[in-house]
Write a protein that holds these residues in place. Structure first.
Motif, PDB file in Angstrom:
ATOM      1  N   LYS A 103       0.682  -1.216   0.063  1.00  0.00           N
ATOM      2  CA  LYS A 103       0.036  -0.074  -0.163  1.00  0.00           C
ATOM      3  C   LYS A 103       0.782   1.388  -0.141  1.00  0.00           C
ATOM      4  O   LYS A 103       0.184   2.395  -0.031  1.00  0.00           O
ATOM      5  N   ASN A 104       2.298   1.163   0.150  1.00  0.00           N
ATOM      6  CA  ASN A 104       3.128   2.292   0.439  1.00  0.00           C
ATOM      7  C   ASN A 104       2.655   3.189   1.578  1.00  0.00           C
ATOM      8  O   ASN A 104       3.351   4.074   1.931  1.00  0.00           O
ATOM      9  N   PHE A 105       1.949   2.423   2.531  1.00  0.00           N
ATOM     10  CA  PHE A 105       1.891   2.829   3.741  1.00  0.00           C
ATOM     11  C   PHE A 105       1.639   1.671   4.958  1.00  0.00           C
ATOM     12  O   PHE A 105       0.988   0.844   4.540  1.00  0.00           O
ATOM     13  N   GLN A 106       1.795   1.966   6.196  1.00  0.00           N
ATOM     14  CA  GLN A 106       1.327   0.854   7.035  1.00  0.00           C
ATOM     15  C   GLN A 106       0.246   1.539   8.038  1.00  0.00           C
ATOM     16  O   GLN A 106       0.426   2.546   8.223  1.00  0.00           O
ATOM     17  N   THR A 107      -0.738   0.799   8.284  1.00  0.00           N
ATOM     18  CA  THR A 107      -1.715   1.057   9.076  1.00  0.00           C
ATOM     19  C   THR A 107      -1.448   0.671  10.560  1.00  0.00           C
ATOM     20  O   THR A 107      -1.301  -0.353  10.798  1.00  0.00           O
ATOM     21  N   SER A 108      -1.256   1.879  11.226  1.00  0.00           N
ATOM     22  CA  SER A 108      -0.563   1.783  12.396  1.00  0.00           C
ATOM     23  C   SER A 108      -1.368   2.674  13.563  1.00  0.00           C
ATOM     24  O   SER A 108      -2.529   3.289  13.191  1.00  0.00           O
ATOM     25  N   GLN A 109      -0.828   3.006  14.790  1.00  0.00           N
ATOM     26  CA  GLN A 109      -1.224   3.957  15.738  1.00  0.00           C
ATOM     27  C   GLN A 109      -0.197   4.773  15.941  1.00  0.00           C
ATOM     28  O   GLN A 109       0.817   4.504  16.029  1.00  0.00           O
ATOM     29  N   SER A 110      -0.291   6.309  15.885  1.00  0.00           N
ATOM     30  CA  SER A 110       0.512   7.283  15.968  1.00  0.00           C
ATOM     31  C   SER A 110       0.345   7.624  17.536  1.00  0.00           C
ATOM     32  O   SER A 110       1.174   6.919  18.369  1.00  0.00           O
ATOM     33  N   ASP A 111       0.038   8.772  17.623  1.00  0.00           N
ATOM     34  CA  ASP A 111      -0.200   9.494  18.971  1.00  0.00           C
ATOM     35  C   ASP A 111      -1.449   9.034  19.878  1.00  0.00           C
ATOM     36  O   ASP A 111      -1.732   9.538  20.943  1.00  0.00           O
ATOM     37  N   GLU A 112      -2.114   7.827  19.138  1.00  0.00           N
ATOM     38  CA  GLU A 112      -3.303   7.391  20.191  1.00  0.00           C
ATOM     39  C   GLU A 112      -3.289   6.022  20.236  1.00  0.00           C
ATOM     40  O   GLU A 112      -3.999   5.046  19.580  1.00  0.00           O
ATOM     41  N   PRO A 113      -2.274   5.351  20.922  1.00  0.00           N
ATOM     42  CA  PRO A 113      -2.161   3.968  21.125  1.00  0.00           C
ATOM     43  C   PRO A 113      -3.193   3.451  21.932  1.00  0.00           C
ATOM     44  O   PRO A 113      -3.901   4.131  22.886  1.00  0.00           O
ATOM     45  N   ILE A 114      -3.463   2.042  21.995  1.00  0.00           N
ATOM     46  CA  ILE A 114      -4.689   1.680  22.671  1.00  0.00           C
ATOM     47  C   ILE A 114      -4.286   1.370  24.092  1.00  0.00           C
ATOM     48  O   ILE A 114      -5.128   1.313  24.939  1.00  0.00           O
ATOM     49  N   ALA A 115      -2.933   1.216  24.461  1.00  0.00           N
ATOM     50  CA  ALA A 115      -2.517   0.901  25.822  1.00  0.00           C
ATOM     51  C   ALA A 115      -1.293   1.917  25.847  1.00  0.00           C
ATOM     52  O   ALA A 115      -0.442   1.824  25.027  1.00  0.00           O
ATOM     53  N   PHE A 116      -1.200   2.267  27.120  1.00  0.00           N
ATOM     54  CA  PHE A 116      -0.082   3.439  27.446  1.00  0.00           C
ATOM     55  C   PHE A 116       0.226   3.577  29.091  1.00  0.00           C
ATOM     56  O   PHE A 116      -0.534   3.121  29.656  1.00  0.00           O
ATOM     57  N   ASP A 117       1.478   3.964  29.094  1.00  0.00           N
ATOM     58  CA  ASP A 117       1.962   4.182  30.489  1.00  0.00           C
ATOM     59  C   ASP A 117       1.751   2.886  31.538  1.00  0.00           C
ATOM     60  O   ASP A 117       1.038   2.869  32.461  1.00  0.00           O
ATOM     61  N   GLY A 118       2.512   1.862  31.118  1.00  0.00           N
ATOM     62  CA  GLY A 118       2.471   0.717  31.966  1.00  0.00           C
ATOM     63  C   GLY A 118       3.842   0.419  32.469  1.00  0.00           C
ATOM     64  O   GLY A 118       4.880   1.180  32.414  1.00  0.00           O
ATOM     65  N   TYR A 119       4.103  -0.922  33.020  1.00  0.00           N
ATOM     66  CA  TYR A 119       5.427  -1.309  33.347  1.00  0.00           C
ATOM     67  C   TYR A 119       5.434  -2.852  33.535  1.00  0.00           C
ATOM     68  O   TYR A 119       4.102  -3.452  33.503  1.00  0.00           O
ATOM     69  N   LEU A 120       6.653  -3.481  33.580  1.00  0.00           N
ATOM     70  CA  LEU A 120       6.644  -4.894  33.649  1.00  0.00           C
ATOM     71  C   LEU A 120       7.866  -4.933  34.752  1.00  0.00           C
ATOM     72  O   LEU A 120       9.039  -4.635  34.433  1.00  0.00           O
ATOM     73  N   ASP A 121       7.709  -5.454  35.729  1.00  0.00           N
ATOM     74  CA  ASP A 121       8.582  -5.878  36.823  1.00  0.00           C
ATOM     75  C   ASP A 121       9.601  -7.182  36.324  1.00  0.00           C
ATOM     76  O   ASP A 121       8.793  -8.267  36.010  1.00  0.00           O
ATOM     77  N   VAL A 122      10.439  -7.035  36.179  1.00  0.00           N
ATOM     78  CA  VAL A 122      11.526  -8.272  35.618  1.00  0.00           C
ATOM     79  C   VAL A 122      12.595  -8.652  36.563  1.00  0.00           C
ATOM     80  O   VAL A 122      13.165  -7.997  37.202  1.00  0.00           O
ATOM     81  N   GLU A 123      12.566 -10.111  36.674  1.00  0.00           N
ATOM     82  CA  GLU A 123      13.546 -10.561  37.512  1.00  0.00           C
ATOM     83  C   GLU A 123      14.845 -10.796  36.969  1.00  0.00           C
ATOM     84  O   GLU A 123      14.877 -11.713  35.862  1.00  0.00           O
ATOM     85  N   VAL A 124      15.906 -10.068  37.149  1.00  0.00           N
ATOM     86  CA  VAL A 124      16.928 -10.342  36.424  1.00  0.00           C
ATOM     87  C   VAL A 124      18.124 -11.112  37.512  1.00  0.00           C
ATOM     88  O   VAL A 124      18.108 -10.922  38.610  1.00  0.00           O
ATOM     89  N   PRO A 125      18.358 -12.470  36.784  1.00  0.00           N
ATOM     90  CA  PRO A 125      19.144 -13.579  37.396  1.00  0.00           C
ATOM     91  C   PRO A 125      20.587 -12.765  37.678  1.00  0.00           C
ATOM     92  O   PRO A 125      21.084 -11.793  37.476  1.00  0.00           O
ATOM     93  N   ALA A 126      21.232 -13.489  38.823  1.00  0.00           N
ATOM     94  CA  ALA A 126      22.690 -13.210  39.227  1.00  0.00           C
ATOM     95  C   ALA A 126      23.590 -13.313  38.057  1.00  0.00           C
ATOM     96  O   ALA A 126      23.377 -14.267  37.020  1.00  0.00           O
ATOM     97  N   SER A 127      24.396 -12.261  37.683  1.00  0.00           N
ATOM     98  CA  SER A 127      25.366 -12.257  36.516  1.00  0.00           C
ATOM     99  C   SER A 127      26.053 -13.550  36.560  1.00  0.00           C
ATOM    100  O   SER A 127      26.813 -14.009  37.674  1.00  0.00           O
TER     101      SER A 127
END
Length: 509
Positions: A103-127
């Motif tokens: 199409k020469n363009f991608q249908t996406s979302q720009s400044d209006e995403p469906i989800a925003f301002d979140g987080y994920l707590d990640v367990e980082v193992p010992a190095s």
């Protein structure tokens, strides 16, 4: 235009001079039956250009229709990442030309995403290289938005599989239009020398979370989950962010960490020559662990985003969103902690189960009536070996959790010993039937009657009088030779521990 060739520093030397900052963009293909805006199939591996239609090919006059299941999956992902869900959001046209973008363009979302301002707590193992202990890092999520995937270009005739040096290129549009969720983090600051480990742990945790939601198979080797690694260096933790590069389409957990480490060293080499890092995309080379220049990275303005005129805004019903929130499955980290406590596993034992891909299988086997220790033994031992030898996933090895529970039950009641149980398991894997059927058909029932065992022990002692004399003289270890002879004579159907007891009794008698 790329920066001049410079010496690449080791990762350790680079982080001693600069503070690396990572941001990740993860693209997840959703497991919907049809594409984001049309009814074509999304089955992986079909013949090229057989799963296309006027919409995904961008033919004149074709109008998109939004996939409701994709919207639900996007909301579930957003909720699982503790994001806010937009009350109203819109699609936009992201304009750029690539041969695999019909199409020469991608249908996406720009400044209006469906989800925003979140987080994920990640367990980082010992190095593994002594950089520090295990810790938990909260990865900030900027947004999760809906879009469609592009087609796939295949460059033929070159040595690298890339367009430079190729004789010609082929395009497969089967992937064009497959529903995608792009999950974008904010800069991960304050991780320093652990930047690569944090990036890897985040992608692993995100993969587990999405797989648990059942919205994608997240098979990185097939491209259904792909990661773009953004990295920049700055003088120190309080300095402004540096110019970033974006390493595209990294498709394994190990390579996410490797890409962070290599780009950190490469950019440090550039900066130490007094040159500026060029904002560009980079190609990741799995075989060498290096990145090479792609194209100068565009800013958002260059894509000339504007609202998609052929799609109405998406306005999720708040009651629907709350119902989806209430139906979310247990978070992977919470589930692992619960099972570790219930099964009394050490951190290493739990890690072995998770790394083997056996957590669900062990849980199902325990639910079928087997002890956690026995279920873990079979799935992380013999069955993992079978999976490795045949090159299939553990869940596809051909044995159901209920069959493992049945096998262990036969051991528990004394009809099988461990050696016979392994032979029975081989038969089950080979498709010979249930554990009970295999045991019966192969005649593998354990000998529990002392009468035949005593006769076998006496015969072995008579055949090896010198060994019998050693045992009588106090060299108890010599009993192993008699036990071995009895086990051979009984085709492994005797219980070795009981045979040893009888050997010592008969010699002592």
């Amino acid at each position: 235009m790329s920066a001049p060739t410079t010496d690449t520093l080791t990762f350790d030397d680079a982080v001693a001079r600069f503070d690396p900052v990572v941001g990740l963009e993860v693209h997840v293909e959703l497991s919907t039956a049809t594409k984001m805006f049309s009814g074509s199939s999304t089955v992986f591996g079909a013949e090229p250009n057989t799963q296309v239609d006027p919409v995904s090919l961008g033919l004149p006059g074709a109008l998109p229709v939004l996939n409701a299941q994709a919207v639900e999956s996007a909301i579930r992902i957003g909720l699982a990442l503790s994001c806010s869900i937009a009350s109203v959001c819109r699609f936009a046209r992201k304009n750029y030309f690539y041969p695999d973008m019909p199409k020469n363009f991608q249908t996406s979302q720009s400044d209006e995403p469906i989800a925003f301002d979140g987080y994920l707590d990640v367990e980082v193992p010992a190095s593994e290289v002594g950089l520090g202990p295990a810790f938990t890092y909260r990865v900030p999520i900027e947004r999760a938005h809906m879009e469609e995937d592009t087609g796939k270009s295949l460059h033929v005739g070159g040595a690298t599989g890339r367009i430079h040096g190729a004789d010609h290129s082929l395009v497969d549009y089967n992937r064009a239009g497959i529903p995608l969720i792009e999950i974008v983090t904010r800069p991960m600051e304050g991780v320093g020398a652990r930047a690569g480990e944090v990036a890897r742990a985040y992608v692993a945790a995100l993969r587990d979370l999405i797989e648990g939601l059942g919205v994608s198979d997240v098979k990185m080797e097939q491209g259904s989950m792909r990661c773009d690694v953004n990295l920049s260096l700055r003088a120190g933790p309080d300095a402004p962010l540096g110019t970033r590069t974006e390493t595209k389409n990294v498709n394994s957990l190990r390579s996410v960490e490797r890409a962070v480490r290599y780009e950190t060293g490469r950019q440090a080499g550039v900066l130490l020559t007094g040159e500026a890092v060029l904002q560009e995309t980079r190609h990741w080379h799995e075989d060498t662990g290096l990145t090479t220049a792609g194209r100068v990275k565009s800013d958002a303005d260059d894509y000339r985003y504007f609202p998609e005129p052929d799609l109405v805004p998406v306005a999720p019903d708040p009651a629907w969103v709350e119902r989806l929130r209430a139906e979310l499955p247990e978070a992977p980290a919470v589930r692992r902690a619960r099972l570790q406590q219930a099964w009394d596993l050490t951190d290493k034992e739990l890690r072995d189960v998770v790394n083997a891909g056996a957590l669900d299988l062990v849980e199902a086997t325990v639910a079928a009536g087997t002890s956690p220790a026995a279920a873990r033994k079979w799935w992380t031992g013999e069955l993992t070996r079978h999976a490795g030898e045949t090159g299939v996933a553990l869940a596809e090895v051909g044995v159901a959790p209920a069959q493992v529970a049945e096998l262990q039950a036969l051991v528990d009641v004394g009809q099988l010993n461990d050696k016979l149980a392994r032979q029975v398991l081989d038969g089950v894997v080979a498709g010979e039937g249930s554990p009970t059927d295999v045991m019966t058909d192969r005649g593998l029932v354990a000998m529990n009657d002392d009468g035949p065992l005593i006769a076998a022990v006496d015969e072995a002692l008579a055949d090896q009088p010198d060994v019998a004399e050693k045992i009588r003289s106090g060299k108890v270890a010599a009993a192993g030779a008699i036990v071995g002879a009895v086990m051979k004579a009984t085709r492994g159907q005797a219980d070795a521990a009981r045979v040893r007891e009888l050997v010592l009794e008969r010699v002592g008698g």
